[in-house]
Scaffold this motif. Structure first.
Motif, PDB file in Angstrom:
ATOM      1  N   ASP A   1       0.691  -1.270  -0.065  1.00  0.00           N
ATOM      2  CA  ASP A   1      -0.012  -0.103  -0.077  1.00  0.00           C
ATOM      3  C   ASP A   1       0.756   1.090   0.081  1.00  0.00           C
ATOM      4  OD1 ASP A   1      -2.356  -1.608   0.093  1.00  0.00           O
ATOM      5  OD2 ASP A   1      -2.259  -1.467   2.133  1.00  0.00           O
ATOM      6  N   TYR A   2       0.467   2.140  -0.927  1.00  0.00           N
ATOM      7  CA  TYR A   2       1.484   3.716  -0.963  1.00  0.00           C
ATOM      8  C   TYR A   2       0.369   4.421  -0.749  1.00  0.00           C
ATOM      9  CZ  TYR A   2       4.202   7.395  -2.835  1.00  0.00           C
ATOM     10  OH  TYR A   2       4.736   8.443  -2.935  1.00  0.00           O
ATOM     11  N   SER A   3       0.622   5.651   0.141  1.00  0.00           N
ATOM     12  CA  SER A   3      -0.429   6.589   0.264  1.00  0.00           C
ATOM     13  C   SER A   3       0.361   7.902  -0.620  1.00  0.00           C
ATOM     14  CB  SER A   3      -0.279   7.027   1.571  1.00  0.00           C
ATOM     15  OG  SER A   3      -0.992   6.023   2.490  1.00  0.00           O
ATOM     16  N   ILE A   4      -0.627   8.276  -1.682  1.00  0.00           N
ATOM     17  CA  ILE A   4      -0.274   9.009  -2.544  1.00  0.00           C
ATOM     18  C   ILE A   4      -0.430  10.531  -1.891  1.00  0.00           C
ATOM     19  CG2 ILE A   4      -0.847  10.241  -4.847  1.00  0.00           C
ATOM     20  CD1 ILE A   4      -1.668   7.481  -5.801  1.00  0.00           C
ATOM     21  N   SER A   5      -1.607  10.560  -0.995  1.00  0.00           N
ATOM     22  CA  SER A   5      -1.837  11.894  -0.446  1.00  0.00           C
ATOM     23  C   SER A   5      -2.912  11.597   0.792  1.00  0.00           C
ATOM     24  CB  SER A   5      -2.517  12.961  -1.262  1.00  0.00           C
ATOM     25  OG  SER A   5      -3.805  12.321  -1.672  1.00  0.00           O
ATOM     26  N   PRO A   6      -3.062  12.387   1.501  1.00  0.00           N
ATOM     27  CA  PRO A   6      -4.098  12.214   2.687  1.00  0.00           C
ATOM     28  C   PRO A   6      -5.564  11.332   2.210  1.00  0.00           C
ATOM     29  CG  PRO A   6      -3.112  14.156   3.232  1.00  0.00           C
ATOM     30  CD  PRO A   6      -2.672  13.674   1.914  1.00  0.00           C
ATOM     31  N   ARG A   7      -5.815  11.657   0.987  1.00  0.00           N
ATOM     32  CA  ARG A   7      -7.009  11.102   0.503  1.00  0.00           C
ATOM     33  C   ARG A   7      -6.773  10.081  -0.430  1.00  0.00           C
ATOM     34  NH1 ARG A   7     -11.808  14.052   0.822  1.00  0.00           N
ATOM     35  NH2 ARG A   7     -11.767  15.966   2.172  1.00  0.00           N
ATOM     36  N   GLN A   8      -5.715   9.694  -1.111  1.00  0.00           N
ATOM     37  CA  GLN A   8      -5.172   8.783  -2.164  1.00  0.00           C
ATOM     38  C   GLN A   8      -4.480   7.644  -1.594  1.00  0.00           C
ATOM     39  OE1 GLN A   8      -5.133  11.015  -6.110  1.00  0.00           O
ATOM     40  NE2 GLN A   8      -4.559  12.492  -4.779  1.00  0.00           N
ATOM     41  N   LYS A   9      -4.777   6.525  -2.165  1.00  0.00           N
ATOM     42  CA  LYS A   9      -3.929   5.207  -1.880  1.00  0.00           C
ATOM     43  C   LYS A   9      -3.913   4.533  -3.003  1.00  0.00           C
ATOM     44  CE  LYS A   9      -5.335   1.845   0.853  1.00  0.00           C
ATOM     45  NZ  LYS A   9      -5.842   1.129   2.043  1.00  0.00           N
ATOM     46  N   LEU A  10      -2.717   3.826  -3.223  1.00  0.00           N
ATOM     47  CA  LEU A  10      -2.420   2.826  -4.260  1.00  0.00           C
ATOM     48  C   LEU A  10      -2.103   1.685  -3.781  1.00  0.00           C
ATOM     49  CD1 LEU A  10      -2.628   3.055  -7.626  1.00  0.00           C
ATOM     50  CD2 LEU A  10       0.106   3.331  -7.319  1.00  0.00           C
ATOM     51  N   SER A  11      -2.530   0.479  -4.244  1.00  0.00           N
ATOM     52  CA  SER A  11      -2.528  -0.839  -3.665  1.00  0.00           C
ATOM     53  C   SER A  11      -1.897  -1.554  -4.819  1.00  0.00           C
ATOM     54  CB  SER A  11      -3.558  -1.440  -3.039  1.00  0.00           C
ATOM     55  OG  SER A  11      -3.738  -0.888  -1.891  1.00  0.00           O
ATOM     56  N   LEU A  12      -0.981  -2.533  -4.484  1.00  0.00           N
ATOM     57  CA  LEU A  12      -0.394  -3.615  -5.696  1.00  0.00           C
ATOM     58  C   LEU A  12      -0.289  -4.990  -5.272  1.00  0.00           C
ATOM     59  CD1 LEU A  12       2.724  -1.585  -7.184  1.00  0.00           C
ATOM     60  CD2 LEU A  12       0.606  -1.851  -7.977  1.00  0.00           C
ATOM     61  N   ASP A  13      -0.882  -6.014  -5.675  1.00  0.00           N
ATOM     62  CA  ASP A  13      -0.831  -7.165  -5.593  1.00  0.00           C
ATOM     63  C   ASP A  13      -0.252  -7.861  -6.451  1.00  0.00           C
ATOM     64  OD1 ASP A  13      -3.046  -7.029  -2.973  1.00  0.00           O
ATOM     65  OD2 ASP A  13      -4.047  -6.249  -4.397  1.00  0.00           O
ATOM     66  N   LEU A  14       0.447  -8.802  -5.676  1.00  0.00           N
ATOM     67  CA  LEU A  14       1.096 -10.212  -6.563  1.00  0.00           C
ATOM     68  C   LEU A  14       0.562 -11.546  -5.734  1.00  0.00           C
ATOM     69  CD1 LEU A  14       2.953 -11.429  -8.213  1.00  0.00           C
ATOM     70  CD2 LEU A  14       4.888 -11.041  -6.874  1.00  0.00           C
TER      71      LEU A  14
ATOM     72  N   TRP B   1      -1.059 -14.199 -10.526  1.00  0.00           N
ATOM     73  CA  TRP B   1      -1.845 -12.837 -10.429  1.00  0.00           C
ATOM     74  C   TRP B   1      -1.496 -11.798 -10.222  1.00  0.00           C
ATOM     75  CZ3 TRP B   1      -7.597 -13.919 -11.779  1.00  0.00           C
ATOM     76  CH2 TRP B   1      -7.537 -15.134 -12.013  1.00  0.00           C
ATOM     77  N   LEU B   2      -1.743 -10.714 -10.792  1.00  0.00           N
ATOM     78  CA  LEU B   2      -1.183  -9.326 -10.720  1.00  0.00           C
ATOM     79  C   LEU B   2      -2.610  -8.379 -10.459  1.00  0.00           C
ATOM     80  CD1 LEU B   2       1.540  -8.683 -13.462  1.00  0.00           C
ATOM     81  CD2 LEU B   2       1.757  -9.478 -10.998  1.00  0.00           C
ATOM     82  N   GLY B   3      -2.435  -7.489  -9.360  1.00  0.00           N
ATOM     83  CA  GLY B   3      -3.775  -6.614  -9.363  1.00  0.00           C
ATOM     84  C   GLY B   3      -3.351  -5.085  -8.943  1.00  0.00           C
ATOM     85  N   LEU B   4      -3.869  -4.323  -9.202  1.00  0.00           N
ATOM     86  CA  LEU B   4      -3.812  -2.987  -8.893  1.00  0.00           C
ATOM     87  C   LEU B   4      -4.909  -2.155  -8.602  1.00  0.00           C
ATOM     88  CD1 LEU B   4      -2.055  -0.249  -9.283  1.00  0.00           C
ATOM     89  CD2 LEU B   4      -2.586  -0.221 -11.562  1.00  0.00           C
ATOM     90  N   SER B   5      -4.986  -1.400  -7.415  1.00  0.00           N
ATOM     91  CA  SER B   5      -6.267  -0.660  -6.726  1.00  0.00           C
ATOM     92  C   SER B   5      -5.982   0.886  -6.551  1.00  0.00           C
ATOM     93  CB  SER B   5      -6.971  -1.428  -5.841  1.00  0.00           C
ATOM     94  OG  SER B   5      -5.984  -1.412  -4.619  1.00  0.00           O
ATOM     95  N   TYR B   6      -6.908   1.633  -6.846  1.00  0.00           N
ATOM     96  CA  TYR B   6      -6.653   3.031  -6.674  1.00  0.00           C
ATOM     97  C   TYR B   6      -7.983   3.390  -5.760  1.00  0.00           C
ATOM     98  CZ  TYR B   6      -7.000   7.924  -6.922  1.00  0.00           C
ATOM     99  OH  TYR B   6      -7.094   9.307  -6.660  1.00  0.00           O
ATOM    100  N   GLN B   7      -7.753   4.100  -4.564  1.00  0.00           N
ATOM    101  CA  GLN B   7      -8.963   4.523  -3.883  1.00  0.00           C
ATOM    102  C   GLN B   7      -8.804   5.972  -3.513  1.00  0.00           C
ATOM    103  OE1 GLN B   7      -9.556   2.235  -0.263  1.00  0.00           O
ATOM    104  NE2 GLN B   7      -9.922   3.858   0.962  1.00  0.00           N
TER     105      GLN B   7
END
Length: 683
Positions: free
Chosen positions: A635-648, A675-681
């Protein structure tokens, strides 16, 4: 927003050769294993009382299998759309209204059957209303839902079981063992449309807790109404052709004339005209001369053959419905460390037309008084709901047999046999099948050593539906089978689970085992009372598919176990390792081969056919399996409101076989998968 998937470049395959069951590419085209999932969820709080939610999910997949010695792909795609409105803390405490739309399409084929590709499409439409509101004396819950699902199949209209001969050789690539009837199968199961409608209304009132004589009571009562309707439509007759005859033109017999039948009869086709062959042989063909016979045989492009019998599945337009009414009440009683649940449910439906009373009882005791350990005992009864499938069988027009003769080489018209090959079912004073359940469980917290639970569930199946009578021929020309309640069975399931946390590490494991026994096969009608397209050959005897399913169930389930570990570092990186184990077990499998049944000799002496072809099943032992999986999430926090997650995720890390392909058969088993996954919140 989430994206997750894999494709054939990230998957290892086990290509299995049916002759020796070893890994072998066999010169096949590269297999496909492509799966992608896309999802989007949007939620918005409009005011303090109103909010909306929208969710969309799309899944597509392409998976390969081996059919007739070639790699073929199965494709599937489906969409799920959900819209939900929520209302809180106003004139109602909670109100939710949702709508769902879920269309899908699937492209598949019958394995080892030529020209068998078919498409299944449909979708579900649904809406639901849920209300919760606190009143003076308790809390009211009300729900109302409705669903409409459609499913249609577009498939080749008829099914053919040809003899393997010139022009019909493709069955040589199928999974058919030596010594069996060698067939080349073609076609499909025909078009079919199904529509299912359901409506459910449920009201429950939970009274406020009250105390009496040192005990605490939480009383609930309610009612439920269910309606379900199924419509099934087959617009044209479906034919299953059998009893293929290879026609011989030797020794002066008249050549086969198909009399205009172009799909279920093939005439002799030569590579070179007969005059050219005779010129090469130096004169008229002599069928007593081995050299002439061999030359004539080598000149055949298509061997003449035709079908003597066919099963007719008539067109049908069936509509059945179920209406069920339920009343229920329960009381949760707490007396110090003892908790008792008492419940009773009453059901009535328009299929069995019985009033069924199902008591529910459970007892839980807090052994040490600190909720660290609990012993649980439960006794419950569960009734089957009305079985719409049996109502469909009751209305279905029975399959019947047709046959034809040949005269001086000319194929004659199809004739109806006086022998009816299928049966109608009747419900007369049938009790509703039910299960009695005993549950014994123990849950224990070991403080720093985690928490474990052990559970044993025994179910006794009573009044199960069966038929033990020969079919009775009635004045309307049909034969009827009477359903009764002489079937019974039982099942046992044992499970053990544990989970614990040590420092920053989480561990868990689960063990389970289940066995099933049933006597329904003892009360199944005889072979004479079994549909001809429902016969199978298993371990030296002919039985019905219903009996075969009972045999599979009685083999029980393998002993299974799952286990895992997880750990999070730096609040961003999480590692997960998990595994599952399945012990060896026995089951009944389709060999892909066929054998001959003499049932037609016994039942249709006018058909001029002496056998029926039935599929061969055998008992097979499935080997034990262990699969290990690894997962990494970052999990990587881009900003206080945004988060990026990578899954393997790595599934089946050690590339083990799944044993989904039966012994001695060809097939494809996916092994190791990446399996590869990417999510943005955004929030």
């Amino acid at each position: 927003l989430k994206v997750r998937g894999t494709d054939n470049t990230l998957v290892d395959f086990h290509m299995l050769n049916g002759e020796n069951n070893r890994l072998d590419t066999q010169g096949l085209a590269s297999p496909q294993f492509d799966k992608q999932n896309y999802s989007l969820t949007l939620g918005q709080k409009i005011t303090e009382q109103h909010g909306i939610l929208f969710s969309a999910n799309y899944l597509e997949s392409i998976v390969s299998d081996i059919s007739l010695g070639e790699t073929k792909n199965k494709e599937r795609s489906n969409i799920n759309l959900l819209t939900k409105y929520s209302y809180r803390d106003g004139w109602l405490d909670q109100l939710d209204v949702s709508f769902i739309y879920a269309p899908y399409e699937e492209k598949d084929f019958l394995r080892d059957v030529l020209n068998s590709d078919y498409t299944t499409d449909g979708g579900a439409y649904g809406t639901a209303l849920k209300i919760n509101h606190a009143l003076k004396y308790g809390e009211l819950d009300f729900s109302l839902s409705g669903n409409l699902s459609e499913k249609s199949r577009q498939a080749p209209p008829h099914y053919y079981s040809w003899i393997q001969a010139r022009g019909r050789e493709w069955g040589q690539e199928a999974n058919q063992s030596q010594g069996s009837v060698l067939l080349s199968q073609e076609g499909g199961t025909g078009n079919l449309e199904n529509t299912q409608t359901s409506l459910t209304s449920k009201t429950k009132f939970s009274f406020n807790e009250f105390h009496w004589a040192g005990s605490t009571h939480h009383f609930q009562m309610g009612a439920q109404v269910d309606y379900e309707e199924i419509q099934r439509l087959r617009q044209i007759d479906h034919f299953e052709y059998s009893n293929a005859v290879q026609y011989s033109t030797a020794l002066g017999t008249q050549p086969l004339n198909c009399s205009g039948y172009t799909t279920d009869c093939v005439e002799l086709t030569l590579i070179s005209p007969i005059e050219e062959l005779e010129a090469r042989l130096g004169g008229e063909i002599d069928f007593t001369n081995p050299e002439h016979i061999e030359a004539y045989s080598d000149n055949i492009l298509i061997t003449p053959q035709y079908f003597r019998t066919r099963l007719v599945n008539p067109q049908e337009d069936i509509q059945v419905d179920l209406m069920r009414y339920s009343l229920f009440a329960s009381n949760d009683i707490t007396i110090d460390a003892l908790s008792v649940y008492l419940g009773l449910r009453a059901d009535y439906d328009n299929i069995f037309e019985n009033l069924n009373l199902a008591p529910r009882f459970s007892l839980s005791y807090d052994i040490f008084g600190d909720r660290s350990a609990a012993a649980i005992v439960g006794l419950n009864r569960y009734y089957d709901v009305g079985l719409l499938a049996d109502r469909i069988n009751e209305q279905k027009i029975p399959t019947f047999l047709q046959y034809r003769t040949i005269r001086d080489g000319f194929l004659q018209s199809w004739l109806d046999s006086s022998f009816v090959t299928d049966f109608r079912y009747r419900f007369v004073d049938v009790d509703t099948p039910y299960d009695d359940e005993l549950l014994i469980a123990w849950k224990q917290s070991l403080n720093t050593w985690g928490t474990w639970a052990i559970k044993y569930v025994y179910r006794e199946k009573n009044d199960q539906l069966a038929t033990n009578e020969e079919p009775i021929r009635e004045a309307d020309g049909y034969s009827y089978l009477q359903l009764n309640n002489l079937g019974y069975g039982e099942s046992e399931r044992f499970s053990l689970s544990w989970n614990g946390r040590f420092y920053e590490h989480n561990f868990w494991f689960n063990l389970s085992h289940q066995t099933n026994t049933s006597n329904v096969n003892d009360y199944t009608n005889s072979i004479d009372g079994t549909r001809r397209d429902d016969l199978v050959y298993y371990e030296g005897q002919e039985i019905s598919r219903a009996e075969l399913n009972v045999i599979k169930s009685n083999f029980g389930r393998p002993f299974t176990a799952s286990f895992g570990w997880s750990r999070t570092w730096f609040e961003q990186l999480t590692l997960v390792a998990s595994g599952n184990y399945s012990s060896a077990y026995k089951t009944a499998v389709n060999t892909g081969s066929f054998t001959l049944s003499n049932i037609l000799i016994q039942t249709c002496d006018t058909c001029q056919a002496n056998y029926l072809i039935v599929p061969v099943y055998r008992e097979e032992k499935k080997e034990s399996r262990v699969f290990i999986n690894l997962g990494v999430n970052w999990d990587y926090s881009i900003s206080p409101r945004q988060k990026l997650s990578l899954d393997l995720d790595i599934l089946n890390l050690f590339n083990r076989r799944t044993y989904t392909v039966n012994n001695g058969q060809s097939g494809i088993e996916p092994g190791r998968q990446l399996w590869l996954g990417l999510s943005y919140q955004y929030q």
